[in-house]
Design a protein around this motif. Structure first.
Motif, PDB file in Angstrom:
ATOM      1  N   ASN A 201      -5.075  63.697 -28.876  1.00 39.73           N
ATOM      2  CA  ASN A 201      -4.629  64.335 -30.104  1.00 39.73           C
ATOM      3  C   ASN A 201      -4.294  65.789 -29.804  1.00 39.73           C
ATOM      4  O   ASN A 201      -5.178  66.590 -29.544  1.00 39.73           O
ATOM      5  CB  ASN A 201      -5.725  64.226 -31.172  1.00 39.73           C
ATOM      6  N   ILE A 202      -3.004  66.108 -29.836  1.00 37.46           N
ATOM      7  CA  ILE A 202      -2.557  67.456 -29.533  1.00 37.46           C
ATOM      8  C   ILE A 202      -2.385  68.210 -30.842  1.00 37.46           C
ATOM      9  O   ILE A 202      -1.689  67.750 -31.741  1.00 37.46           O
ATOM     10  CB  ILE A 202      -1.232  67.437 -28.750  1.00 37.46           C
ATOM     11  N   GLN A 203      -3.029  69.328 -30.937  1.00 34.56           N
ATOM     12  CA  GLN A 203      -2.934  70.155 -32.129  1.00 34.56           C
ATOM     13  C   GLN A 203      -1.658  70.984 -32.094  1.00 34.56           C
ATOM     14  O   GLN A 203      -1.209  71.400 -31.027  1.00 34.56           O
ATOM     15  CB  GLN A 203      -4.156  71.090 -32.218  1.00 34.56           C
ATOM     16  N   THR A 204      -1.099  71.240 -33.259  1.00 35.45           N
ATOM     17  CA  THR A 204       0.120  72.027 -33.358  1.00 35.45           C
ATOM     18  C   THR A 204      -0.085  73.436 -32.814  1.00 35.45           C
ATOM     19  O   THR A 204       0.777  73.967 -32.125  1.00 35.45           O
ATOM     20  CB  THR A 204       0.596  72.099 -34.824  1.00 35.45           C
ATOM     21  N   ASN A 205      -1.239  74.027 -33.096  1.00 31.18           N
ATOM     22  CA  ASN A 205      -1.476  75.389 -32.602  1.00 31.18           C
ATOM     23  C   ASN A 205      -1.609  75.425 -31.082  1.00 31.18           C
ATOM     24  O   ASN A 205      -1.313  76.429 -30.457  1.00 31.18           O
ATOM     25  CB  ASN A 205      -2.681  76.028 -33.289  1.00 31.18           C
ATOM     26  N   ASP A 206      -2.064  74.315 -30.455  1.00 31.97           N
ATOM     27  CA  ASP A 206      -2.129  74.250 -28.993  1.00 31.97           C
ATOM     28  C   ASP A 206      -0.728  74.274 -28.388  1.00 31.97           C
ATOM     29  O   ASP A 206      -0.473  74.978 -27.414  1.00 31.97           O
ATOM     30  CB  ASP A 206      -2.851  72.980 -28.530  1.00 31.97           C
ATOM     31  N   ILE A 207       0.179  73.501 -28.982  1.00 36.20           N
ATOM     32  CA  ILE A 207       1.560  73.480 -28.507  1.00 36.20           C
ATOM     33  C   ILE A 207       2.186  74.858 -28.687  1.00 36.20           C
ATOM     34  O   ILE A 207       2.898  75.347 -27.810  1.00 36.20           O
ATOM     35  CB  ILE A 207       2.383  72.399 -29.256  1.00 36.20           C
TER      36      ILE A 207
END
Length: 148
Positions: free
Chosen positions: A2-8
């Motif tokens: 699960n990739i968070q938007t803030n990580d991207i």
């Protein structure tokens, strides 16, 4: 996974600086290929003039053009290697963040190698310019020292 938007968003922020560097390297490659094209054009002109008969001055200039051609090719190779490494760095930034891989040392090492390649490219370009200037300076004056 699960990739968070803030990580991207964070990874994109990290990748912005190498992207700007890649733009600079691409611009430098354009300059280098333009210089190479001029060298090739001049070589073709001189070879056509040689068909009319042997000329020591033309052979001398062809030797200088060959030197310049080699130096520009080295500069293009170094710049291309730098650009390639920057692309790999950007890919590793995303891969490391999304897959959770500890690629920090690899990224740092590749960045150092990319900078060495960029420095080498500038050195080859500077050397090519100096060879060109030296040839022009020697041929702007006749043997008696007067300007042509």
């Amino acid at each position: 996974m699960n990739i968070q938007t803030n990580d991207i968003g964070h990874v994109i922020q990290l990748a912005i600086a190498p992207v700007f560097l890649l733009t600079g390297v691409a611009t430098k490659l354009t300059v280098l290929t333009n210089r190479l094209a001029r060298i090739i054009d001049r070589t073709r002109d001189l070879k056509l003039r040689l068909q009319q008969g042997p000329d020591r001055d033309i052979h001398e200039e062809l030797d200088v053009l060959y030197q310049r051609w080699q130096l520009i090719n080295y500069a293009i190779t170094s710049s291309t290697a730098c650009g390639f490494l920057i692309c790999v760095i950007i890919a590793c930034l995303f891969l490391g963040d999304t897959a959770g891989l500890p690629l920090d040392r690899y990224i740092a090492g590749m960045f150092v190698v990319a900078m060495i390649a960029l420095i080498a490219s500038f050195i080859f370009l500077l050397r090519e310019v100096l060879v060109s200037f030296r040839y022009m300076r020697l041929h702007l004056h006749d043997p008696s020292g007067r300007s042509c």
